[in-house]
Design a protein around this motif. Structure first.
Motif: not given
Length: 469
Positions: A117-127, A150-153
């Protein structure tokens, strides 16, 4: 004279058809934005001393079993820096617990996903889509639910939990995402591939089941995929073709790689001598479908002449592939790199021989096996990481992934590289040491030597048996 309205009505079906085809093209495209392999902590390394301690803890083993185990380790293709689950290092492999099992997977899940997520600049809530594949552990709630928590998706995330799919599960998961992309447009998907080794360490004396302890090691990978056309410039790979073949209707193939209990009631994973035969058979079936999709027409035509000329010979397809039938199919006309599942030295050698590959082609798989071991469904991505760390992957290159798994399955695919690759990855701190001058396992020097099928220990103080046992 036709009016503008009439012309519009005439061209409207064509316009709608073109619009549909363009949308369908976008929705079925599968891009990989990033992938992240798991790197275990140094305290989990299973070097020769640690391996010997684990072996000697199994009081069920006699001299013949010890000899078989250490011979297997010596010839396994694994090096000094592979890793095992924490409960095995701590000596609790005989009595694994559910907390141990979940902790093992948590470390893999959360390290790889945090970095992804950090490398891709994507939030877990965007999945939008989450696929988790772990063959040998299926708790409730599911492992995918564990990640969502864990990630609050989001509550509308499409979650899938695959179990029992074996070493080839990673491409099964990717194919599932690809199929979902046909229905759901403009989506982001995460695939998490690993294995639960801690609760599945074999404690018996069946040689066909002891092999798994020698080969399987901790590892895993998380991948970020999308079919959003605006993300193409950020993507590193594009999935061009993927073919899945299942040979489970054949009893011999079905039973060659299977989780069972031995005669004493010890659970484990049995790898029989029929595995190589099953792999060869299902590989041929898969290539019959895949190769016409990835090779240029002129190469297919040339191959047809070779195939017909040698039609009465056994294994004619594999002979033609390797050049044994006289003509030889030039896979390099459609493939630049071969990403082979590092399941073991025999698997790598077998695929290399069948396809007529060079040592350069086999190097990534051999090095991944040596450095990380057989990490089951995560193995392909360590091989890919090696290619990237060696800066082999350039824009426009085509990568053929080859995987085998229990069932018995063969899942192969072709990726296209969308940009020159060379980012830091799991190989960063050791790539300068690869390939090493020798892949010999240090067990030979530290604990004995093999001569005329006889293994003798030279450090009796560290082991319970001597050459006179």
């Amino acid at each position: 004279m036709e009016t503008p309205t009439t012309l519009l009505l005439l061209f409207l079906p064509l316009l709608l058809t073109l619009t549909f085809l363009l949308k369908r093209k976008h929705s079925t495209t599968c891009y990989m934005l990033n992938y992240e392999c798991y790197k275990p902590s140094d305290h989990l390394k299973l070097d020769t001393e640690a391996s010997c301690r684990v072996v000697l803890r199994n009081t069920n083993l006699g001299w013949e079993q010890y000899k078989f185990l250490l011979k297997t380790i010596v010839s396994s293709g694994l090096g000094e820096e592979t890793h095992s689950p924490a409960n095995v290092v701590a000596g609790r492999e005989a009595d694994p617990s559910l907390p141990d099992s979940l902790q093992e997977l948590d470390h893999i899940f959360f390290q790889t996903l945090d970095n992804l997520f950090a490398k891709s600049r994507v939030s877990p809530r965007e999945i939008d889509i989450l696929v988790v594949n772990v063959s040998l552990l299926s708790p409730a709630p599911s492992l995918s639910s564990r990640i969502i928590n864990r990630y609050g998706m989001r509550s509308d995330v499409k979650a899938f939990n695959l179990s029992g799919m074996g070493c080839s599960a990673s491409l099964v998961a990717v194919d599932l995402v690809r199929q979902l992309f046909k229905t759901y447009r403009n989506r982001l998907a995460v695939v998490v591939s690993t294995e639960s080794l801690g609760p599945n360490w074999y404690r018996g004396v069946d040689k066909s089941m002891m092999l798994s302890n020698c080969l399987f090691r901790s590892g895993g990978c998380s991948m970020l995929l999308t079919n959003r056309p605006e993300f193409r410039h950020r993507a590193i790979l594009k999935l061009n073709h993927l073919v899945r073949t299942h040979f489970g209707s054949n009893d011999e193939a079905y039973n060659c790689c299977i989780q069972v209990e031995d005669d004493q009631g010890y659970a484990g994973f049995r790898l029989t001598k029929k595995l190589t035969k099953a792999a060869a058979q299902v590989f041929v079936i898969n290539l019959r479908v895949l190769l016409p999709k990835i090779l240029p027409p002129w190469e297919i035509i040339r191959f047809i002449f070779v195939y017909l000329r040698w039609g009465k010979r056994k294994n004619k397809l594999m002979e033609a592939l390797s050049g044994g039938a006289g003509g030889g199919l030039n896979l390099k006309s459609g493939v630049d790199h071969f990403c082979i599942h590092p399941g073991g030295r025999a698997v790598i050698d077998g695929v290399g021989k069948s396809l007529g590959l060079s040592e350069y082609d086999l190097e990534p798989a051999r090095m991944a096996l040596h450095r990380f071991g057989n990490t089951s469904a995560g193995g392909l991505w360590y091989v890919l990481g090696y290619m990237e760390a060696k800066k082999r992957l350039r824009k426009g290159d085509r990568i053929m992934m080859i995987s085998f798994g229990a069932g018995f399955k063969c899942n192969n695919c072709l990726w296209e590289v969308l940009k020159d690759l060379g980012d830091a990855n799991v190989w960063e701190d050791c790539i300068h040491r690869y390939p090493p001058a020798s892949l010999a396992n240090p067990f030979t020097e530290k604990y004995g030597w093999i001569n005329d099928e006889r293994l003798s220990f030279v450090r009796i103080e560290d082991c319970v048996f001597s050459s006179n046992a």
